[in-house]
Design an enzyme around this catalytic site. Structure first.
Site, PDB file in Angstrom:
ATOM      1  N   ASP A 119       0.844  -1.195   0.000  1.00 32.79           N
ATOM      2  CA  ASP A 119       0.000   0.000   0.000  1.00 32.79           C
ATOM      3  C   ASP A 119       0.880   1.247   0.000  1.00 32.79           C
ATOM      4  O   ASP A 119       1.567   1.525   0.982  1.00 32.79           O
ATOM      5  CB  ASP A 119      -0.911   0.020   1.230  1.00 32.79           C
ATOM      6  CG  ASP A 119      -1.829   1.226   1.187  1.00 32.79           C
ATOM      7  OD1 ASP A 119      -2.914   1.105   0.585  1.00 32.79           O
ATOM      8  OD2 ASP A 119      -1.458   2.300   1.711  1.00 32.79           O
ATOM      9  N   TYR A 124       4.010   9.764  -0.902  1.00 34.07           N
ATOM     10  CA  TYR A 124       5.028   9.191  -0.009  1.00 34.07           C
ATOM     11  C   TYR A 124       6.431   9.351  -0.602  1.00 34.07           C
ATOM     12  O   TYR A 124       7.421   9.129   0.074  1.00 34.07           O
ATOM     13  CB  TYR A 124       4.761   7.696   0.276  1.00 34.07           C
ATOM     14  CG  TYR A 124       3.412   7.386   0.888  1.00 34.07           C
ATOM     15  CD1 TYR A 124       2.642   8.379   1.480  1.00 34.07           C
ATOM     16  CD2 TYR A 124       2.908   6.084   0.885  1.00 34.07           C
ATOM     17  CE1 TYR A 124       1.393   8.078   2.038  1.00 34.07           C
ATOM     18  CE2 TYR A 124       1.669   5.779   1.441  1.00 34.07           C
ATOM     19  CZ  TYR A 124       0.927   6.785   2.002  1.00 34.07           C
ATOM     20  OH  TYR A 124      -0.308   6.479   2.540  1.00 34.07           O
ATOM     21  N   LYS A 149      -2.268   6.292  -4.542  1.00 28.27           N
ATOM     22  CA  LYS A 149      -3.302   7.299  -4.227  1.00 28.27           C
ATOM     23  C   LYS A 149      -3.057   8.603  -4.971  1.00 28.27           C
ATOM     24  O   LYS A 149      -1.913   9.028  -5.117  1.00 28.27           O
ATOM     25  CB  LYS A 149      -3.333   7.553  -2.709  1.00 28.27           C
ATOM     26  CG  LYS A 149      -3.423   6.256  -1.902  1.00 28.27           C
ATOM     27  CD  LYS A 149      -3.511   6.464  -0.412  1.00 28.27           C
ATOM     28  CE  LYS A 149      -3.358   5.143   0.327  1.00 28.27           C
ATOM     29  NZ  LYS A 149      -1.998   4.782   0.672  1.00 28.27           N
ATOM     30  N   HIS A 182      -6.844  10.301  -2.269  1.00 26.39           N
ATOM     31  CA  HIS A 182      -6.127  10.239  -0.991  1.00 26.39           C
ATOM     32  C   HIS A 182      -6.860  10.979   0.135  1.00 26.39           C
ATOM     33  O   HIS A 182      -6.891  10.519   1.272  1.00 26.39           O
ATOM     34  CB  HIS A 182      -4.718  10.828  -1.175  1.00 26.39           C
ATOM     35  CG  HIS A 182      -3.717  10.319  -0.197  1.00 26.39           C
ATOM     36  ND1 HIS A 182      -2.398  10.112  -0.495  1.00 26.39           N
ATOM     37  CD2 HIS A 182      -3.846   9.961   1.100  1.00 26.39           C
ATOM     38  CE1 HIS A 182      -1.758   9.653   0.564  1.00 26.39           C
ATOM     39  NE2 HIS A 182      -2.614   9.554   1.548  1.00 26.39           N
TER      40      HIS A 182
END
Ligand code: A2P
Length: 375
Positions: A119, A124, A149, A182
């Site tokens: 995930d 990120y 996302k 997100h």
């Protein structure tokens, strides 16, 4: 291995074959012969030694790793089936806060340990390293579940597909298994200024996500950080594809029983991020008395108790770790006996909820995106 010993049998083919025509009396006499008595004693001694060995072995299994107990616990679902028919693995490696330089090794360890679900998210900033570790693992793409996302700056319909393409390129894959909005918050392009219109109405963004499903670039779409009202605000539109999941913060400290009950009633699967309380609350989660007691009782680790509890609640769980032993540990989960599960559920829902993640203030929203904290 227990010592090999001859089982006591109700008949002895060897003896019978000696004299098949002999009478019951003569067979009894022959059994009482010296050899037979010696054999019987030998068998009894060996049987005694065998029982002692097995008893000791059983006691040893109750030592720290408690694998004997673990084997007795029944297993939890390894997958859930989404409305598309796709099967999503119930435990994933979460890679939020797994920085570049360490995330690749974590993914490698996870795939070796048996994880098939990673995930991640564009924001990120580690998708290239995740992609490289996946590529080098040798695990085939069809066996894997990859989630990413859509970040808030790309909600404008004309930006959605290029944002996905960037993630696909970085992850080095042709498609995603799951692509999530997100946050229920849109920023104006290249800024952190909130786009109030697209935030109030995410349907235009969702329609672009639906197009990506039609194009085959993503297999499933969903949302993240949506509360009930925001989900209903989206699903009030004539959707072609319903959200497959809602990924939210769920932990011992923030168990959200109302959202979970509502999601179950409405056939929406929840995914638990920061399931151990994230780095801010992981210590308190693992040390919570209810968690500790159950861990000791079952002979599993506190992290395994919490991760198991999440799946037993019916959610997907996304524990993050970059420590190889923990990555491995977190993958092994067990069904908690019903009374212990209820004990943990009661303990988790009996204190004021405490979130780790709430950017409402830092984004200057002027309201609480979750509607559960006074500003
Ligand atoms: P690390 O990554 O250094 O191993 P969450 O999954 O709730 O976001 O929690 C992540 C935090 O919990 C990280 O600080 C991670 O540390 C730590 N963590 C993950 N798994 C375990 C575990 N099995 N035991 C203890 N701490 C863990």
């Amino acid at each position: 291995m227990p010592p090999a010993y001859k089982q006591l049998s109700t008949h002895d083919p060897e003896e019978v074959s000696v004299d098949p025509t002999s009478s019951p009396t003569s067979r009894l006499t022959s059994r009482l012969s010296f050899t037979a008595v010696a054999r019987l004693i030998a068998v009894m001694v060996l049987a005694y030694a065998g029982v002692r060995f097995l008893t000791r072995a059983a006691l040893k299994l109750r030592a720290p790793c408690h694998s004997g107990l673990q084997r007795n616990l029944s297993s939890l679902p390894t997958h859930y089936t989404l409305p598309s028919g796709d099967k999503i693995p119930s435990v994933a490696l979460g890679v939020w806060q797994a920085s570049r330089g360490e995330v690749g090794a974590a993914v490698t360890t996870a795939l070796q340990a048996g994880y098939r679900h990673i995930d991640g998210a564009w924001i990120y900033r580690n998708e290239e390293e995740v992609g490289q570790a996946i590529r080098e693992s040798g695990v085939s793409r069809e066996e894997l579940w990859i989630t990413s996302k859509l970040w808030n700056t790309f909600h404008a319909p004309e930006d959605v597909e290029s944002a996905l393409d960037d993630s696909l390129k970085k992850l080095d894959t042709q498609y995603l298994d799951l692509y999530l909005m997100h946050w229920p918050v849109a920023f104006k392009k290249d800024t952190t200024e909130v786009d109030k219109e697209l935030t109030a109405n995410p349907y235009p963004t969702w329609q672009k996500l639906e197009e990506l499903v039609e194009k085959g670039k993503v297999r499933n779409i969903g949302v993240s950080n949506f509360n009930i009202a925001r989900i209903q605000n989206l699903t009030a539109n004539p959707l072609k594809v319903q959200p497959a999941v809602n990924q939210v913060e769920l932990s011992y400290w923030n168990p959200q029983p109302e959202l979970l009950a509502w999601a179950k009633e409405n056939g929406l699967l929840l995914e638990a991020y920061s399931p151990l309380g994230s780095n801010k609350q992981v210590k308190e989660s693992l040390e919570a008395p209810a968690v500790q007691t159950i861990a000791k009782q079952l002979g599993i680790t506190p992290a395994q108790v919490i991760i198991s509890w999440h799946v037993q609640r019916g959610t997907i769980v996304l524990p993050k770790s970059v420590t190889p032993s923990r990555v491995e540990e977190n993958y092994h989960i067990f069904a908690l006996p019903e009374d212990l599960f209820e004990q943990l559920e009661t303990a988790a829902t009996s204190h004021p909820p405490l979130r780790v993640v709430n950017p409402s203030k830092s984004w200057g929203l002027g309201y609480d995106v979750f509607d559960d904290y006074p500003q």
